[in-house]
Design a protein around this motif. Structure first.
Motif, PDB file in Angstrom:
ATOM      1  N   VAL A 126      -3.865  10.271  -0.077  1.00  0.00           N
ATOM      2  CA  VAL A 126      -4.727   9.193  -0.560  1.00  0.00           C
ATOM      3  C   VAL A 126      -3.938   7.894  -0.584  1.00  0.00           C
TER       4      VAL A 126
ATOM      5  N   MET B  35       0.848  -1.178   0.000  1.00  0.00           N
ATOM      6  CA  MET B  35       0.000   0.000   0.000  1.00  0.00           C
ATOM      7  C   MET B  35       0.889   1.235   0.000  1.00  0.00           C
ATOM      8  N   SER B  36       0.555   2.169  -0.876  1.00  0.00           N
ATOM      9  CA  SER B  36       1.291   3.417  -0.997  1.00  0.00           C
ATOM     10  C   SER B  36       0.386   4.585  -0.638  1.00  0.00           C
ATOM     11  N   ASN B  37       0.990   5.705  -0.381  1.00  0.00           N
ATOM     12  CA  ASN B  37       0.260   6.943  -0.153  1.00  0.00           C
ATOM     13  C   ASN B  37       0.726   7.976  -1.154  1.00  0.00           C
TER      14      ASN B  37
ATOM     15  N   GLN C  77      -0.001   2.113  -8.507  1.00  0.00           N
ATOM     16  CA  GLN C  77      -1.114   2.949  -8.957  1.00  0.00           C
ATOM     17  C   GLN C  77      -0.858   4.441  -8.736  1.00  0.00           C
ATOM     18  N   GLU C  78       0.313   4.772  -8.208  1.00  0.00           N
ATOM     19  CA  GLU C  78       0.592   6.157  -7.817  1.00  0.00           C
ATOM     20  C   GLU C  78       0.446   7.145  -8.984  1.00  0.00           C
TER      21      GLU C  78
ATOM     22  N   CYS D  42      -3.306   4.071  -1.930  1.00  0.00           N
ATOM     23  CA  CYS D  42      -3.549   3.340  -3.173  1.00  0.00           C
ATOM     24  C   CYS D  42      -2.656   2.107  -3.212  1.00  0.00           C
ATOM     25  N   ARG D  43      -2.953   1.232  -4.144  1.00  0.00           N
ATOM     26  CA  ARG D  43      -2.131   0.035  -4.328  1.00  0.00           C
ATOM     27  C   ARG D  43      -0.775   0.424  -4.906  1.00  0.00           C
ATOM     28  N   ASP D  44       0.243  -0.343  -4.567  1.00  0.00           N
ATOM     29  CA  ASP D  44       1.555  -0.129  -5.156  1.00  0.00           C
ATOM     30  C   ASP D  44       1.437  -0.190  -6.672  1.00  0.00           C
TER      31      ASP D  44
ATOM     32  N   GLN E  70      -1.263   6.887 -11.776  1.00  0.00           N
ATOM     33  CA  GLN E  70      -2.668   7.003 -12.183  1.00  0.00           C
ATOM     34  C   GLN E  70      -3.443   7.879 -11.205  1.00  0.00           C
ATOM     35  N   ILE E  71      -3.216   7.707  -9.916  1.00  0.00           N
ATOM     36  CA  ILE E  71      -3.892   8.526  -8.903  1.00  0.00           C
ATOM     37  C   ILE E  71      -3.493   9.991  -9.074  1.00  0.00           C
TER      38      ILE E  71
END
Length: 100
Positions: free
Chosen positions: A15, A1-3, A21-22, A17-19, A24-25
């Motif tokens: 926010v 999990m990443s922030n 996906q940074e 997010c899944r590793d 895209q977020i």
């Protein structure tokens, strides 16, 4: 999990997010920030700011739906569901954000 920290309307939102996906977020956050600027609502509360941005984005989705009997890209029911979810998220963000 990443922030990921997103800057939307001059406010920072963290926010999870899944590793992987940074990026895209960040892109999605930039789209929302663009809509906040377009609506000129960056001086509003976080929930109002995000609500206006979500309405503009939902209008774009609805406008992109084919006319004349084609299968719509998103039904009114789907758009309502998205709007309700965004309002809920905006409310949670407003409660979590420090008063500025």
């Amino acid at each position: 999990m990443s922030n990921v920290t997103l800057s939307i309307g001059g406010r920072d939102f963290r926010v999870g997010c899944r590793d992987g996906q940074e990026d895209q977020i960040r892109k999605l956050g930039a789209m929302i920030d663009d809509k906040v600027r377009e609506a000129n609502v960056d001086n509003r509360s976080p929930s109002e700011m995000l609500l206006f941005a979500s309405l503009l984005l939902a209008d774009e989705v609805k406008s992109a739906a084919p006319k004349g009997g084609g299968t719509p890209a998103a039904s009114d029911e789907t758009l309502d569901s998205i709007a309700n979810r965004l309002e809920s998220l905006a409310s949670r963000l407003e409660q979590a954000a420090p008063n500025t």
